[in-house]
Motif scaffolding. Sequence first.
Motif, PDB file in Angstrom:
ATOM      1  N   GLU A 174       0.825  -1.262   0.080  1.00 56.30           N
ATOM      2  CA  GLU A 174       0.167   0.217   0.112  1.00 56.30           C
ATOM      3  C   GLU A 174       0.860   1.173   0.051  1.00 56.30           C
ATOM      4  OE1 GLU A 174      -3.040   0.133   2.878  1.00 56.30           O
ATOM      5  OE2 GLU A 174      -3.756  -1.992   2.922  1.00 56.30           O
ATOM      6  N   LEU A 175       1.868   1.330   0.841  1.00 56.33           N
ATOM      7  CA  LEU A 175       2.976   2.639   0.920  1.00 56.33           C
ATOM      8  C   LEU A 175       3.866   2.615  -0.362  1.00 56.33           C
ATOM      9  CD1 LEU A 175       4.072   2.415   4.545  1.00 56.33           C
ATOM     10  CD2 LEU A 175       1.818   3.501   3.714  1.00 56.33           C
ATOM     11  N   PHE A 176       3.997   1.443  -0.992  1.00 50.03           N
ATOM     12  CA  PHE A 176       4.724   1.230  -2.051  1.00 50.03           C
ATOM     13  C   PHE A 176       4.129   2.165  -3.266  1.00 50.03           C
ATOM     14  CE2 PHE A 176       5.338  -0.754  -6.171  1.00 50.03           C
ATOM     15  CZ  PHE A 176       6.753  -0.410  -6.525  1.00 50.03           C
ATOM     16  N   ALA A 177       2.675   1.963  -3.253  1.00 51.28           N
ATOM     17  CA  ALA A 177       1.896   2.689  -4.394  1.00 51.28           C
ATOM     18  C   ALA A 177       1.154   3.965  -3.941  1.00 51.28           C
ATOM     19  CB  ALA A 177       0.762   1.705  -4.825  1.00 51.28           C
ATOM     20  N   ASP A 178       1.477   4.537  -2.768  1.00 52.00           N
ATOM     21  CA  ASP A 178       0.798   5.549  -2.339  1.00 52.00           C
ATOM     22  C   ASP A 178       1.030   6.991  -2.900  1.00 52.00           C
ATOM     23  OD1 ASP A 178       0.589   7.863   0.004  1.00 52.00           O
ATOM     24  OD2 ASP A 178      -0.876   6.232   0.318  1.00 52.00           O
ATOM     25  N   ASP A 179       0.366   7.596  -3.490  1.00 51.26           N
ATOM     26  CA  ASP A 179       0.825   9.047  -4.005  1.00 51.26           C
ATOM     27  C   ASP A 179       1.371  10.030  -3.227  1.00 51.26           C
ATOM     28  OD1 ASP A 179      -0.243   7.894  -6.426  1.00 51.26           O
ATOM     29  OD2 ASP A 179      -2.163   8.601  -6.419  1.00 51.26           O
ATOM     30  N   THR A 180       0.837  10.008  -2.261  1.00 50.52           N
ATOM     31  CA  THR A 180       1.364  11.095  -1.200  1.00 50.52           C
ATOM     32  C   THR A 180       2.756  10.711  -1.015  1.00 50.52           C
ATOM     33  OG1 THR A 180      -0.874  11.276  -0.171  1.00 50.52           O
ATOM     34  CG2 THR A 180       0.989  12.187   1.174  1.00 50.52           C
ATOM     35  N   LEU A 181       3.183   9.562  -0.486  1.00 49.08           N
ATOM     36  CA  LEU A 181       4.679   9.256  -0.289  1.00 49.08           C
ATOM     37  C   LEU A 181       5.553   9.317  -1.631  1.00 49.08           C
ATOM     38  CD1 LEU A 181       4.158   6.078   1.959  1.00 49.08           C
ATOM     39  CD2 LEU A 181       4.226   8.567   2.895  1.00 49.08           C
TER      40      LEU A 181
END
Length: 684
Positions: A75-82
Amino acid sequence: MKKEKKVFRNVSIKTQLIVGFLIPIALVFGVGKYAYQKAAQGLIRNYEESAKVAIRMTANLLDQGFTSVNADSIELFADDTLCQYVRNRFGTDMIAKQSNNSAAVNIISTKAVANSYVSAIHLITPADTDTLSTAGAGARTFSTEEWEEEHGITGQTAMDWTDSHGQLDDKLGSGRNKYVSTLIRKMDGVNAYILFDIDPTAILKVLGELDYGKNAKVAFLTGEGHELSANEEEFFTDTDFYLSGLENDDSEGSRYVTVGGEKYLYLYAECALNKSQVCALIPERDIMTEALSMKRNIYLWIAFACVLSGAIATGVIMGITRNISAVVGLLSRMANGDLTMSIHKTPKTEFGRLTGHVRETAVNTKNLIVDVNAIADKVDGIVKKTDAIARELEQESSGILSAAQDIDEGMNEQADETQSCLEKMGNLADRITETENSIQQMNLAVQKTGELVAYNNEVMSELENQAGTMRKDSGILDGRMQELRNSLKEMGGFVVAISEITEQTNLLSLNASIEAARAGQSGKGFAVVASEIKKLADSSIGALTQVETIVERIDLLAEDTQKSCQITAQGVARQQEIVQQTESTNVEINARLEELKAQLGQVNRCMEDMLCQKNSTLDALEGIFAVIEESTAASGMVKEAASGEFEKVDDLVKITGNLTNSMEELRSKIGKFRVTKNVGEQNA
């Protein structure tokens, strides 16, 4: 063989009884030992299987936790914000940049809080962007370049696991004990890494659910060999049995090993996601505790049974020995001619009755000796008088004897022949009487045999009724077992339905986590709820696995019971066939007995005819003998008087001489028996 029997007969009854009690005691010991060994083997085997299942389930549970961490990393891998934060796309727009920074911090913080397996999340960025970490702000200056240099990473794009990140720990000022392993995932299209530190507390909590006893050792070992022990000490690292398990590439296994002179059961199961292992060492003495307790109880009961049997045997042997000694003493006194004992009250046992009969025999013999002695005195007086008269008659008849000898010879020959015929007929009559008695006894035996056959038929009928009842009960039990198996199949359907609901709950939890992450800080509480739902779903999956295992075991037991019922029904049917065959045989025996009774009746009638003919023949012989006597009388008064008188006198003399000798012999034999007590014995 005869020699062996003779030797055995020479052994005393006391020794025979002792040996007879010792043999079943030895058999009880043997059966107890055999039962303990079989039960101990079953207990150990069941314990080993349950231990394997428990450690496999623990590894699966940890795998589910690692899978949830991996899902969060995706999820974090594909998170736009990150991605925007790492790329630093806002440039000089400080407001947007600050908002993006806050959102990125909230995202990784939410994930760290929502997943109990995560102790900290680190977002390692290039040098132009601050590194983010939920463990503290000291990691801001740690860059991607330092990370890659420390771990020798070049162009990594896939997921990986590591045991440590020393430079990052130095920046954060935290120790190695804050995490047990780290999931690394490089972000797509940008030189940045997402690190998930695995919380050792969560691992230890799972390991704590493995209850193998207080002396067991349980640990979690990472793929690189770092050990997290539930016993607060490292034990498995660098051991031969752990390293050999790694070389075999087996996902799970078990074997017995020796550590420090003590034997242990070594168990291990591998987590599929990161190649880590859950290892356990269980002391063999703990596994054998229940078996040893059972062994002690069995031996205690056997010892109690032996002591009780010994006490009973001692009482029985002493009673038998005492009674036999009393009987032997009485018989010994009788053999020595002592008949002075009197009848006392004896117990109503076999030996008591035997003692009583021996004493009654002694008393009856004593009374007989006393009566014979009295009669002997009377006969002795009569013999003396008869002897005197016989001598006088002998002198008077000596002159007449010579005149009557010629006539006497012919008549004596006829009398002898007639007497011989009478004796032979008497013997024949005795034989006929004995044969008649034997036939009567055979009739009684045939009658008793018929009664036994009738009783046997009643027993066979009762046995056949009981066999029918057993057959009916076996059929009912078979039907009940089939109903149980059908119910188990229905339960299996419920388990499948619950499993589907659990899968839907997992999906719901995942969606809720994603939505909570998107909601930012306001969705943090919702993320915690989603995490609890996921834990509930995971627990449900474990419980369903156990339920499926139990249902399968119950189904196997029901199937075995059903087969046993069928085998019992077949045995009962065979028993009924044997009972019917026995009844047919009894009917045939009864028929043969009836034929034998008829034949015996015919023989008995023949014997009655022979008796009648015997009586007629005896009457005829007596008539012939009477005629001979009349002829002897007619031959002359002189011959009759002389011959008869002299013969009688001579016989009387001989008889009196024989009687005198017999009386002396009788007195000498009677004198051996003592029928009165001495003065000393009476006073005693």
